[in-house]
Design a protein around this motif. Structure first.
Motif, PDB file in Angstrom:
ATOM      1  N   ILE A 128      64.696  21.005  52.959  1.00 35.75           N
ATOM      2  CA  ILE A 128      65.084  21.711  54.174  1.00 35.75           C
ATOM      3  C   ILE A 128      66.526  21.432  54.551  1.00 35.75           C
ATOM      4  O   ILE A 128      67.301  22.333  54.822  1.00 35.75           O
ATOM      5  CB  ILE A 128      64.158  21.308  55.335  1.00 35.75           C
ATOM      6  CG1 ILE A 128      62.732  21.695  54.973  1.00 35.75           C
ATOM      7  CG2 ILE A 128      64.579  22.013  56.618  1.00 35.75           C
ATOM      8  CD1 ILE A 128      61.701  21.052  55.848  1.00 35.75           C
ATOM      9  N   PHE A 129      66.893  20.194  54.534  1.00 38.61           N
ATOM     10  CA  PHE A 129      68.179  19.858  55.118  1.00 38.61           C
ATOM     11  C   PHE A 129      69.274  19.704  54.063  1.00 38.61           C
ATOM     12  O   PHE A 129      70.443  19.617  54.386  1.00 38.61           O
ATOM     13  CB  PHE A 129      68.077  18.572  55.939  1.00 38.61           C
ATOM     14  CG  PHE A 129      66.958  18.622  56.941  1.00 38.61           C
ATOM     15  CD1 PHE A 129      65.996  17.636  56.975  1.00 38.61           C
ATOM     16  CD2 PHE A 129      66.868  19.676  57.828  1.00 38.61           C
ATOM     17  CE1 PHE A 129      64.965  17.690  57.878  1.00 38.61           C
ATOM     18  CE2 PHE A 129      65.835  19.732  58.736  1.00 38.61           C
ATOM     19  CZ  PHE A 129      64.877  18.742  58.761  1.00 38.61           C
ATOM     20  N   PHE A 140      57.165  22.801  55.163  1.00 40.63           N
ATOM     21  CA  PHE A 140      57.799  21.714  55.894  1.00 40.63           C
ATOM     22  C   PHE A 140      57.490  20.367  55.258  1.00 40.63           C
ATOM     23  O   PHE A 140      58.349  19.527  55.137  1.00 40.63           O
ATOM     24  CB  PHE A 140      57.335  21.742  57.343  1.00 40.63           C
ATOM     25  CG  PHE A 140      57.945  20.677  58.192  1.00 40.63           C
ATOM     26  CD1 PHE A 140      59.314  20.448  58.152  1.00 40.63           C
ATOM     27  CD2 PHE A 140      57.169  19.896  59.029  1.00 40.63           C
ATOM     28  CE1 PHE A 140      59.895  19.476  58.930  1.00 40.63           C
ATOM     29  CE2 PHE A 140      57.740  18.925  59.812  1.00 40.63           C
ATOM     30  CZ  PHE A 140      59.102  18.709  59.761  1.00 40.63           C
ATOM     31  N   LYS A 150      67.497  28.035  61.646  1.00 40.81           N
ATOM     32  CA  LYS A 150      68.908  27.957  61.248  1.00 40.81           C
ATOM     33  C   LYS A 150      69.809  27.642  62.435  1.00 40.81           C
ATOM     34  O   LYS A 150      70.940  27.198  62.261  1.00 40.81           O
ATOM     35  CB  LYS A 150      69.365  29.265  60.607  1.00 40.81           C
ATOM     36  CG  LYS A 150      69.546  30.404  61.579  1.00 40.81           C
ATOM     37  CD  LYS A 150      70.094  31.642  60.887  1.00 40.81           C
ATOM     38  CE  LYS A 150      70.235  32.795  61.871  1.00 40.81           C
ATOM     39  NZ  LYS A 150      71.151  32.513  62.987  1.00 40.81           N
ATOM     40  N   VAL A 170      69.114  20.881  62.246  1.00 44.34           N
ATOM     41  CA  VAL A 170      69.296  21.402  60.893  1.00 44.34           C
ATOM     42  C   VAL A 170      70.775  21.374  60.506  1.00 44.34           C
ATOM     43  O   VAL A 170      71.123  21.269  59.340  1.00 44.34           O
ATOM     44  CB  VAL A 170      68.710  22.821  60.806  1.00 44.34           C
ATOM     45  CG1 VAL A 170      69.058  23.493  59.493  1.00 44.34           C
ATOM     46  CG2 VAL A 170      67.196  22.768  60.987  1.00 44.34           C
ATOM     47  N   ARG A 171      71.634  21.445  61.499  1.00 41.90           N
ATOM     48  CA  ARG A 171      73.070  21.415  61.228  1.00 41.90           C
ATOM     49  C   ARG A 171      73.641  20.001  61.336  1.00 41.90           C
ATOM     50  O   ARG A 171      74.846  19.822  61.498  1.00 41.90           O
ATOM     51  CB  ARG A 171      73.788  22.372  62.178  1.00 41.90           C
ATOM     52  CG  ARG A 171      73.454  23.837  61.851  1.00 41.90           C
ATOM     53  CD  ARG A 171      74.167  24.816  62.759  1.00 41.90           C
ATOM     54  NE  ARG A 171      73.599  24.821  64.088  1.00 41.90           N
ATOM     55  CZ  ARG A 171      74.317  24.686  65.205  1.00 41.90           C
ATOM     56  NH1 ARG A 171      75.613  24.538  65.145  1.00 41.90           N
ATOM     57  NH2 ARG A 171      73.731  24.716  66.379  1.00 41.90           N
ATOM     58  N   CYS A 172      72.749  19.008  61.275  1.00 43.75           N
ATOM     59  CA  CYS A 172      73.166  17.598  61.273  1.00 43.75           C
ATOM     60  C   CYS A 172      73.738  17.144  62.613  1.00 43.75           C
ATOM     61  O   CYS A 172      74.388  16.090  62.679  1.00 43.75           O
ATOM     62  CB  CYS A 172      74.171  17.293  60.164  1.00 43.75           C
ATOM     63  SG  CYS A 172      73.528  17.572  58.519  1.00 43.75           S
ATOM     64  N   LEU A 200      75.198  14.400  57.343  1.00 42.43           N
ATOM     65  CA  LEU A 200      76.429  15.137  57.127  1.00 42.43           C
ATOM     66  C   LEU A 200      76.959  15.053  55.700  1.00 42.43           C
ATOM     67  O   LEU A 200      77.907  15.756  55.343  1.00 42.43           O
ATOM     68  CB  LEU A 200      77.464  14.601  58.107  1.00 42.43           C
ATOM     69  CG  LEU A 200      78.839  15.195  58.117  1.00 42.43           C
ATOM     70  CD1 LEU A 200      78.741  16.691  58.270  1.00 42.43           C
ATOM     71  CD2 LEU A 200      79.632  14.602  59.255  1.00 42.43           C
ATOM     72  N   ASN A 259      76.163  16.337  53.214  1.00 45.85           N
ATOM     73  CA  ASN A 259      76.174  17.629  52.517  1.00 45.85           C
ATOM     74  C   ASN A 259      77.106  18.630  53.196  1.00 45.85           C
ATOM     75  O   ASN A 259      77.010  19.834  53.004  1.00 45.85           O
ATOM     76  CB  ASN A 259      74.761  18.205  52.459  1.00 45.85           C
ATOM     77  CG  ASN A 259      74.680  19.397  51.525  1.00 45.85           C
ATOM     78  OD1 ASN A 259      75.333  19.420  50.493  1.00 45.85           O
ATOM     79  ND2 ASN A 259      73.889  20.383  51.891  1.00 45.85           N
ATOM     80  N   MET A 302      82.690  12.110  58.234  1.00 42.97           N
ATOM     81  CA  MET A 302      81.767  11.118  57.689  1.00 42.97           C
ATOM     82  C   MET A 302      81.968   9.782  58.405  1.00 42.97           C
ATOM     83  O   MET A 302      82.995   9.573  59.061  1.00 42.97           O
ATOM     84  CB  MET A 302      82.025  10.948  56.190  1.00 42.97           C
ATOM     85  CG  MET A 302      81.852  12.224  55.387  1.00 42.97           C
ATOM     86  SD  MET A 302      80.212  12.923  55.566  1.00 42.97           S
ATOM     87  CE  MET A 302      79.300  11.760  54.586  1.00 42.97           C
ATOM     88  N   LEU A 355      81.195  16.068  64.203  1.00 43.76           N
ATOM     89  CA  LEU A 355      80.588  17.147  63.448  1.00 43.76           C
ATOM     90  C   LEU A 355      80.466  18.451  64.234  1.00 43.76           C
ATOM     91  O   LEU A 355      80.125  19.489  63.655  1.00 43.76           O
ATOM     92  CB  LEU A 355      79.206  16.690  62.984  1.00 43.76           C
ATOM     93  CG  LEU A 355      78.377  17.627  62.152  1.00 43.76           C
ATOM     94  CD1 LEU A 355      79.172  18.120  60.964  1.00 43.76           C
ATOM     95  CD2 LEU A 355      77.119  16.942  61.708  1.00 43.76           C
ATOM     96  N   GLU A 391      81.504  21.589  62.639  1.00 38.97           N
ATOM     97  CA  GLU A 391      81.083  21.829  61.250  1.00 38.97           C
ATOM     98  C   GLU A 391      80.849  23.315  60.988  1.00 38.97           C
ATOM     99  O   GLU A 391      80.714  24.111  61.894  1.00 38.97           O
ATOM    100  CB  GLU A 391      79.864  20.974  60.887  1.00 38.97           C
ATOM    101  CG  GLU A 391      78.567  21.409  61.500  1.00 38.97           C
ATOM    102  CD  GLU A 391      77.894  22.507  60.726  1.00 38.97           C
ATOM    103  OE1 GLU A 391      77.959  22.481  59.501  1.00 38.97           O
ATOM    104  OE2 GLU A 391      77.310  23.406  61.375  1.00 38.97           O
ATOM    105  N   MET A 434      73.048  28.830  56.256  1.00 37.74           N
ATOM    106  CA  MET A 434      71.602  28.704  56.424  1.00 37.74           C
ATOM    107  C   MET A 434      70.980  30.092  56.416  1.00 37.74           C
ATOM    108  O   MET A 434      71.545  31.046  56.927  1.00 37.74           O
ATOM    109  CB  MET A 434      71.264  28.002  57.745  1.00 37.74           C
ATOM    110  CG  MET A 434      71.877  26.636  57.901  1.00 37.74           C
ATOM    111  SD  MET A 434      71.264  25.422  56.722  1.00 37.74           S
ATOM    112  CE  MET A 434      69.553  25.301  57.235  1.00 37.74           C
TER     113      MET A 434
END
Lengths: 286, 276
Positions: free
Chosen positions: A23-24, A85, A124, A129-131, A270, A272, B119, B257, B260, B266
């Motif tokens: 997922i992530f 999931f 999304k 999901v976006r860290c 993060l 990724n 990071m 972040l 980002e 996605m």
């Protein structure tokens, strides 16, 4: 008991890896031996197993000490409908992570506009999901461990996701009048006998408090009532009063169980991240 | 080189946000010793923990560069060690040949700096960071809470041994013991690709960091950092930092972040785990 814990821990990490990859898109987690370092000072039964029903430890001021590593006691069970999931393995985290209002009759009491917003929120769009940070109260229900470090004037909660923390002040300071909106908000706490009553305001206007997209906004006051009835249990009662989103305050309760003989594992979501390719090389390098 | 470093700083600050203010910032720190005129007595003795050792708890800052760096990097005051951790040492660091080449490359490709990608900065860089940190010193461990990404570092003082085959991490694994009034922190288990500063001085998986931390008086923290990384350096080297206590303030959440750009990649899909 310890073996069971280790198996659970192994299972939890596998699930984390699966969920992360599936997922992530985060990097896989590995193992450090501190994951099996024994927790010190655990009261034991005659047979040597941890006595989780022993009285809770106490702080120097006599109040219960919430220190320890915690995870939701009721774990989300994988069902076919949610196979994507959990990858057909048992995932940690509370069912409340998916829908924090699942135990309320009639569900969450949304204002009409908020009910419409939730329908338009997709995974999304989820900050998680976006860290981005996991804000309270969803930090209590995610499939990651929380470590509480408690002193008489300050309670710090450490989270595995992004190696982040939250501070809860027990030093008598007032709530800020006009705070900068933040993910964690501003948390102050007082004791009501052996219950720590934490009041938090100053949230951002765009928060998600579960994976369904239930909102929390800058008009919210969140009240958490924390009790440690015995060594192995932390009871968390959460009341969200956010008149912009909900027609009335609502309250959910959950139990956290003490996780022994382990340690937090940093998960830097993060790693990724994809921004770097947009960065420019300075002219002087050419 | 100088101009490329400045450009790099520009990138770093472009990614950063300006800190905003909340009233927790003005809340007075409790228990501060005072001089007769009511001012904080920063030269007073350091506080002590219940075990009699110095209590390192407090919010700590950094020693500024000393002059504004001008339009290229706005008026944010950073530490000289943020740019080059060895700035106060005479001569260059004792690089292994490959590491010297790597630093040359990194200095002109600041986009490679993990910091620029939001990071973690890693344990050594927390000390030279241009953000406040709070040391939270309790029995069994020392926590360092940082403003940047609201991230923490744990240092265990409960007697455990360093792991023999650790999972490589940004902060490594840290244990500590007391030598007199000095907390001696040993850290191993770093990632192989760390930057110690904006100049790209490397730290690798063979790196061992020893920090000797003292609080010589109420208002000062001294951190002596020794890097022993035979893969990158031909000899161990040591730098010493002095950091001031920050009173009447609080950590501000800063989440790098938030700039980002992943989300557009996605896919549109149903909320996770919710049956339709």
């Amino acid at each position: 008991m310890r073996r069971v814990d280790m198996i659970k821990r192994q299972s939890r990490i596998n699930v984390l890896v699966l969920a992360s990859l599936a997922i992530f898109g985060a990097t896989a987690l590995g193992f450090g031996q501190w994951v099996r370092y024994p927790t010190s000072g655990v009261p034991r039964k005659a047979d040597g197993t941890p006595n989780l029903t022993a009285p809770p430890p106490r702080l120097p001021d006599g109040k219960p000490d919430f220190s320890g590593i915690w995870h939701t006691a009721v774990i989300n069970q994988c069902v076919q409908a949610t196979g994507a999931f959990c990858g057909n393995t048992e995932i940690g985290g509370s069912p409340l992570a998916l829908n924090i209002g699942r135990d309320l009759s009639g569900g969450l009491p949304y204002q009409p506009w908020a009910a419409e917003l939730v329908k338009r929120r997709f995974s999304k769009d989820d900050p998680h999901v976006r860290c981005l940070p996991d804000n309270p109260p969803r930090t209590w229900v995610m499939p990651h461990l929380t470590k509480a470090v408690h002193t008489p004037r300050l309670l710090v909660l450490l989270y595995e996701v992004n190696a982040m923390y939250r501070q809860i002040f027990i030093d008598g300071r007032p709530q800020p009048d006009d705070p900068t909106p933040s993910w964690n908000g501003y948390s102050t706490a007082v004791w009501d006998r052996d219950t720590l009553v934490i009041r938090t305001t100053g949230f951002r206007d765009d928060l998600w408090i579960d994976m369904s997209g239930a909102p929390m906004t800058n008009t919210a006051t969140m009240t958490e009532r924390l009790r440690r009835p015995n060594l192995g249990t932390l009871e968390v009662e959460i009341t969200v009063d956010d008149p912009k989103v909900y027609t009335r305050p609502w309250t959910v309760s959950m139990k956290q169980e003490l996780i022994l003989d382990t340690e937090l594992i940093d998960e830097i979501c993060l790693e990724n991240e994809k921004s770097w390719q947009h960065m420019q090389t300075p002219q002087s390098a050419k | 080189m100088r101009s490329s470093l400045r450009y790099a700083l520009l990138l770093v600050f472009t990614v950063s946000q300006t800190a905003l203010f909340a009233q927790f910032l003005g809340y007075p720190t409790a228990g501060v010793p005072r001089t007769p005129d009511g001012k904080p007595n920063l030269a007073a003795p350091a506080p002590r923990s219940a075990d009699g050792k110095p209590d390192l708890s407090g919010m700590w800052g950094w020693v500024n560069f000393g002059k504004p760096c001008g339009a290229e990097c706005n008026d944010t005051q950073i530490s000289v060690e943020f740019i080059n951790i060895a700035a106060t040492l005479k001569g260059p660091l004792p690089y292994q040949p490959w590491a010297a080449e790597l630093v040359k490359k990194r200095r002109v490709q600041q986009g490679l700096d993990p910091n620029v990608h939001c990071m973690p900065r890693g344990a050594p860089r927390i000390w030279t960071d241009d953000y406040y940190k709070r040391i939270f010193h309790v029995p069994g461990r020392v926590l360092i809470l940082t403003e940047r990404n609201m991230q923490y570092r744990q240092i265990f003082t409960d007697g455990r041994a360093l792991p023999k085959d650790p999972n490589p991490t940004w902060n490594g694994n840290s244990t500590a013991h007391w030598e007199g009034d000095t907390l001696v922190v040993e850290t191993t288990g770093f990632r192989d690709d760390l930057w110690l500063d904006a100049s790209g001085n490397p730290l690798t998986e063979e790196g061992k960091m020893t920090e000797r931390i003292r609080r010589p008086n109420y208002g000062t923290l001294e951190i002596e950092i020794t890097i022993n990384d035979p893969k990158a350096y031909t000899a161990p080297w040591t730098v010493t930092l002095k950091e001031p206590l920050i009173l009447d303030s609080e950590l501000l959440d800063y989440y790098c972040l938030e700039n980002e750009r992943d989300s557009k990649h996605m896919r549109e899909q149903a909320p996770i785990g919710i049956p339709q």
